[in-house]
Motif scaffolding. Structure first.
Motif, mmCIF file in Angstrom:
data_model
loop_
_atom_site.group_PDB
_atom_site.id
_atom_site.type_symbol
_atom_site.label_atom_id
_atom_site.label_comp_id
_atom_site.label_asym_id
_atom_site.label_seq_id
_atom_site.Cartn_x
_atom_site.Cartn_y
_atom_site.Cartn_z
ATOM 1 N N VAL A 134 -33.110 -0.224 22.356
ATOM 2 C CA VAL A 134 -33.384 0.480 23.614
ATOM 3 C C VAL A 134 -32.137 0.412 24.495
ATOM 4 N N TYR A 135 -31.721 1.573 24.986
ATOM 5 C CA TYR A 135 -30.555 1.661 25.866
ATOM 6 C C TYR A 135 -31.049 2.098 27.236
ATOM 7 N N VAL A 136 -30.767 1.310 28.247
ATOM 8 C CA VAL A 136 -31.212 1.628 29.600
ATOM 9 C C VAL A 136 -29.977 1.865 30.462
ATOM 10 N N THR A 137 -29.938 3.007 31.122
ATOM 11 C CA THR A 137 -28.790 3.310 31.991
ATOM 12 C C THR A 137 -29.296 3.705 33.369
ATOM 13 N N LEU A 138 -28.463 3.455 34.373
ATOM 14 C CA LEU A 138 -28.784 3.949 35.709
ATOM 15 C C LEU A 138 -28.694 5.467 35.703
ATOM 16 N N VAL A 170 -16.682 3.191 35.152
ATOM 17 C CA VAL A 170 -17.462 2.226 34.365
ATOM 18 C C VAL A 170 -18.894 2.276 34.856
ATOM 19 N N ARG A 171 -19.826 2.405 33.927
ATOM 20 C CA ARG A 171 -21.255 2.332 34.276
ATOM 21 C C ARG A 171 -21.849 1.238 33.402
ATOM 22 N N ILE A 172 -22.665 0.407 34.007
ATOM 23 C CA ILE A 172 -23.217 -0.724 33.256
ATOM 24 C C ILE A 172 -24.722 -0.564 33.105
ATOM 25 N N GLY A 173 -25.180 -0.772 31.886
ATOM 26 C CA GLY A 173 -26.610 -0.663 31.614
ATOM 27 C C GLY A 173 -27.090 -1.857 30.825
ATOM 28 N N LYS A 174 -28.271 -1.723 30.258
ATOM 29 C CA LYS A 174 -28.845 -2.809 29.466
ATOM 30 C C LYS A 174 -29.105 -2.319 28.055
ATOM 31 N N TYR A 175 -29.086 -3.237 27.143
ATOM 32 C CA TYR A 175 -29.319 -2.933 25.739
ATOM 33 C C TYR A 175 -30.313 -3.963 25.231
ATOM 34 N N MET A 176 -31.378 -3.519 24.601
ATOM 35 C CA MET A 176 -32.389 -4.457 24.112
ATOM 36 C C MET A 176 -32.745 -4.154 22.673
ATOM 37 N N GLU A 177 -32.904 -5.181 21.890
ATOM 38 C CA GLU A 177 -33.365 -5.026 20.511
ATOM 39 C C GLU A 177 -34.757 -5.636 20.405
ATOM 40 N N LEU A 178 -35.724 -4.806 20.049
ATOM 41 C CA LEU A 178 -37.091 -5.296 19.876
ATOM 42 C C LEU A 178 -37.428 -5.308 18.393
ATOM 43 N N THR A 179 -38.084 -6.363 17.944
ATOM 44 C CA THR A 179 -38.624 -6.393 16.582
ATOM 45 C C THR A 179 -40.133 -6.202 16.706
ATOM 46 N N ILE A 180 -40.631 -5.145 16.089
ATOM 47 C CA ILE A 180 -42.053 -4.802 16.236
ATOM 48 C C ILE A 180 -42.701 -4.799 14.862
ATOM 49 N N GLU A 181 -43.772 -5.577 14.719
ATOM 50 C CA GLU A 181 -44.495 -5.611 13.440
ATOM 51 C C GLU A 181 -45.367 -4.365 13.337
ATOM 52 N N LYS A 182 -45.684 -3.982 12.116
ATOM 53 C CA LYS A 182 -46.574 -2.832 11.933
ATOM 54 C C LYS A 182 -47.957 -3.164 12.478
ATOM 55 N N ASN A 227 -43.712 4.454 18.263
ATOM 56 C CA ASN A 227 -43.125 5.217 19.366
ATOM 57 C C ASN A 227 -43.941 5.068 20.647
ATOM 58 N N GLU A 228 -45.271 5.061 20.481
ATOM 59 C CA GLU A 228 -46.122 4.883 21.665
ATOM 60 C C GLU A 228 -45.935 3.508 22.270
ATOM 61 N N VAL A 229 -45.869 2.497 21.400
ATOM 62 C CA VAL A 229 -45.687 1.130 21.895
ATOM 63 C C VAL A 229 -44.375 1.029 22.666
ATOM 64 N N VAL A 230 -43.290 1.581 22.095
ATOM 65 C CA VAL A 230 -41.983 1.469 22.748
ATOM 66 C C VAL A 230 -42.006 2.179 24.097
ATOM 67 N N LYS A 231 -42.564 3.390 24.117
ATOM 68 C CA LYS A 231 -42.601 4.114 25.396
ATOM 69 C C LYS A 231 -43.396 3.352 26.446
ATOM 70 N N GLU A 232 -44.555 2.800 26.034
ATOM 71 C CA GLU A 232 -45.381 2.067 26.994
ATOM 72 C C GLU A 232 -44.650 0.844 27.532
#
Lengths: 84, 84
Positions: free
Chosen positions: A6-10, A37-49, A55-60
């Motif tokens: 997940v990439y989050v930017t202002l 320079v613009r600074i954002g956040k980067y997140m790695e999620l591990t999601i079990e089946k 996609n719904e889980v990530v959006k929520e």
């Protein structure tokens, strides 16, 4: 199992004082070619089946907890990982 | 002009308490399928053309200022932007 990046930017219209500070630091270290320079956040999620669509889980979770949608945009990539 | 996207992540062997806190929050919001969260940084640099090579500039600024290479890894993508 899924690996979700997940990439989050202002949003473009929101000022980024942290990025501006970094840019000034780089300029004063003689990297004068760096013009923004613009600074954002980067997140790695591990999601079990599960019975929920990944996609719904990530959006929520992005909209409920990880991203402030008033000032931030996000995008994400889903990659399926097959257990070895 | 180049747009450079820099992704900074904690090394695998380094604990990520911020990620763990987010994971627990998500699990307690009933997203129990999320088994791991790692949090990193994402930066977008705009670099003007100069006599220095853009890859060298990016590596130098990452290693001097943006990334703590003792505990963090980084990767980056360079995209050339043609002025309209």
């Amino acid at each position: 199992m899924y690996k979700v990046k997940v990439y989050v930017t202002l949003r473009e219209s929101v000022l980024d004082p942290q990025g501006t500070a970094v840019q000034h630091s780089l300029n004063s270290l003689s990297y004068t070619e760096i013009s923004d320079v613009r600074i954002g956040k980067y997140m790695e999620l591990t999601i079990e089946k599960s019975d929920r669509n990944v996609n719904e889980v990530v959006k929520e979770v992005c909209e409920k907890l990880l991203v402030n949608t008033v000032i931030e945009d996000y995008r994400y990539d889903v990659e399926e990982v097959v257990a070895q």
